[in-house]
Design a protein around this motif. Structure first.
Motif, short mmCIF file in Angstrom:
data_model
loop_
_atom_site.label_atom_id
_atom_site.label_comp_id
_atom_site.label_asym_id
_atom_site.label_seq_id
_atom_site.Cartn_x
_atom_site.Cartn_y
_atom_site.Cartn_z
N ALA A 9 3.95 -5.39 29.02
CA ALA A 9 4.53 -5.25 30.36
C ALA A 9 4.54 -3.79 30.80
O ALA A 9 4.67 -2.87 29.97
N ILE A 10 4.44 -3.56 32.10
CA ILE A 10 4.48 -2.21 32.64
C ILE A 10 5.67 -2.01 33.58
O ILE A 10 5.84 -0.94 34.15
N SER A 11 6.50 -3.05 33.73
CA SER A 11 7.70 -2.93 34.55
C SER A 11 8.75 -3.90 34.03
O SER A 11 8.43 -4.88 33.35
N VAL A 12 10.00 -3.62 34.36
CA VAL A 12 11.09 -4.51 33.95
C VAL A 12 10.92 -5.89 34.57
O VAL A 12 11.09 -6.92 33.90
N THR A 13 10.54 -5.92 35.85
CA THR A 13 10.36 -7.20 36.54
C THR A 13 9.29 -8.04 35.86
O THR A 13 9.47 -9.25 35.64
N GLU A 14 8.16 -7.42 35.51
CA GLU A 14 7.10 -8.16 34.84
C GLU A 14 7.57 -8.69 33.50
O GLU A 14 7.31 -9.85 33.14
N HIS A 52 5.65 0.30 27.01
CA HIS A 52 4.95 1.04 28.06
C HIS A 52 5.71 1.05 29.39
O HIS A 52 5.15 1.42 30.42
N ILE A 53 6.97 0.69 29.36
CA ILE A 53 7.81 0.74 30.56
C ILE A 53 8.56 2.07 30.54
O ILE A 53 9.61 2.20 29.92
N SER A 54 8.01 3.07 31.20
CA SER A 54 8.52 4.44 31.09
C SER A 54 9.96 4.57 31.58
O SER A 54 10.71 5.43 31.09
N GLU A 55 10.38 3.75 32.53
CA GLU A 55 11.73 3.88 33.07
C GLU A 55 12.80 3.52 32.05
O GLU A 55 13.99 3.81 32.25
N ASP A 135 18.98 -5.92 33.30
CA ASP A 135 18.17 -6.05 34.51
C ASP A 135 18.94 -6.71 35.64
O ASP A 135 18.48 -6.69 36.78
N THR A 160 18.52 -2.65 29.66
CA THR A 160 17.69 -1.57 30.20
C THR A 160 18.22 -0.18 29.85
O THR A 160 17.47 0.78 29.81
#
Length: 265
Positions: A9-14, A52-55, A135, A160
Motif C-alpha cells: 500500500a502507498i496510502s492509509v486509505t488504500e 511504504h506509507i511515508s505519512e 484511521d 496510524t
C-alpha cells in the motif's frame, strides 16, 4: 503452503480498503505476524504491507506534545534526538526491546496493535496517558488495551500514530527474559500535570495495568524510598516457568523503585 495475497500500500486509505471485508492483516514490522503465519497461528487471506506509507513514519515533538507514526521502528524511537531530549524514558525503553534486528524492523504501531502482555510500549503509553490515533478515531490508552492480545481496534481499523504529552519526569525499568528480552516484569512511571501514573507490563494475567498502590505512594513523595514497605498483591498476576505471581509482585516494587530513580536522575 496456503495461498495469501500480498499488497504494498502507498496510502492509509488504500491499506484499509485492501483489508476491509477480507480476512486480511496489516504488515508493519512483521515481528509477530510473520512467525504466526509460519506456525499457522494466523492465516490471513491478504497481507497489506505498510512500509511504504511515508505519512506513518517519524517522530515529532512540538508544543509539549510527542507524536510518533505507527510504522516508526524501535530503533528510530530509541535514537530520535528530539524525543531523547523530551522523554528520554521512551527512548530508553525502545532501545532495550529485543535485539538489533528486532529494533530495526519492529514498529511501535505493530507492537501496540498486537498488545503482547509482555511488550514494553503498552506500559509507556498507559503511564503517559497517551492517545492512540487510528484511521477513523482517537482512543485513550486507558480504553485501548483491553486484555491479552486484545485491543479496542475494530475490524479493518489501523493504528496510524500515538500521541502523548511531555511529562515532568518519567522512567522505565524491566526485568527481561534473557532469551527474548520481553519483560518478565516492567514498570513505567510518569509524573506530570495530571499527577503520577504507573503502568506494569509482563506481570498481569490480563495484560498491562496501572498499579494504584504505587501511584498513591509516589503521589505523596516521588522518590524510591516512598515505596519501602509497599506490598503489591499477587492476585491477578501471571505465574509461569519464568516467575511465580508472588515473585512478579515483588519485581513490580523493585522495578518501580528503579524507574523512579531513573526519572529523578
Amino acid at each position: 503452503m496456503y495461498s495469501v495475497n500480498y499488497h504494498r500500500a502507498i496510502s492509509v486509505t488504500e491499506a484499509v480498503n485492501r483489508v476491509k471485508g477480507t480476512e486480511g492483516r496489516f504488515l508493519s514490522g512483521g515481528m509477530t505476524l510473520l512467525p504466526a503465519m509460519k506456525t499457522r497461528l494466523s492465516s490471513p487471506s491478504e497481507v497489506v504491507d505498510l512500509a511504504h506509507i511515508s505519512e506513518l513514519r517519524g517522530v515529532k515533538v512540538a508544543n509539549g506534545t510527542v507524536t510518533i507514526g505507527a510504522i516508526t521502528t524501535h530503533a528510530e524511537v530509541a535514537t530520535d534526538p528530539a524525543l531523547k531530549g523530551a522523554v528520554p524514558a521512551v527512548s530508553y525503553l525502545a532501545g532495550h526491546i529485543g535485539d538489533p534486528h528486532v529494533r530495526n524492523k519492529g514498529t511501535i504501531g505493530g507492537s501496540i496493535a498486537n498488545n503482547d502482555p509482555a511488550a514494553d510500549y503498552p506500559a509507556a503509553l498507559l503511564a503517559l496517558a497517551a492517545t492512540i490515533v487510528t484511521d477513523r478515531r482517537e482512543i485513550a490508552a486507558d480504553d485501548f488495551f483491553t486484555g491479552l492480545f486484545e485491543t479496542a481496534l475494530e475490524e479493518a481499523e489501523m493504528v496510524t500514530a500515538v500521541r502523548f504529552g511531555v511529562p515532568d519526569k518519567s522512567g522505565y525499568a524491566k526485568f527481561p527474559n534473557p532469551a527474548s528480552r520481553y519483560a518478565i516484569t516492567g514498570v513505567f512511571v510518569a509524573q506530570g500535570a495530571g499527577g503520577v501514573r504507573v503502568a506494569v507490563t509482563g506481570a498481569g494475567e490480563n495484560g498491562v495495568f496501572r498499579a494504584s498502590e504505587i501511584e498513591a505512594a509516589l503521589a505523596k513523595n516521588f522518590d524510591p524510598s516512598a515505596l519501602d514497605g509497599i506490598k503489591v498483591p499477587s492476585d491477578g498476576l501471571m505465574g509461569d516457568i519464568h516467575a511465580s505471581p508472588e515473585y512478579r509482585a515483588n519485581l513490580i516494587s523493585v522495578m518501580a523503585k528503579r524507574a523512579v530513580a531513573q526519572a529523578n536522575g
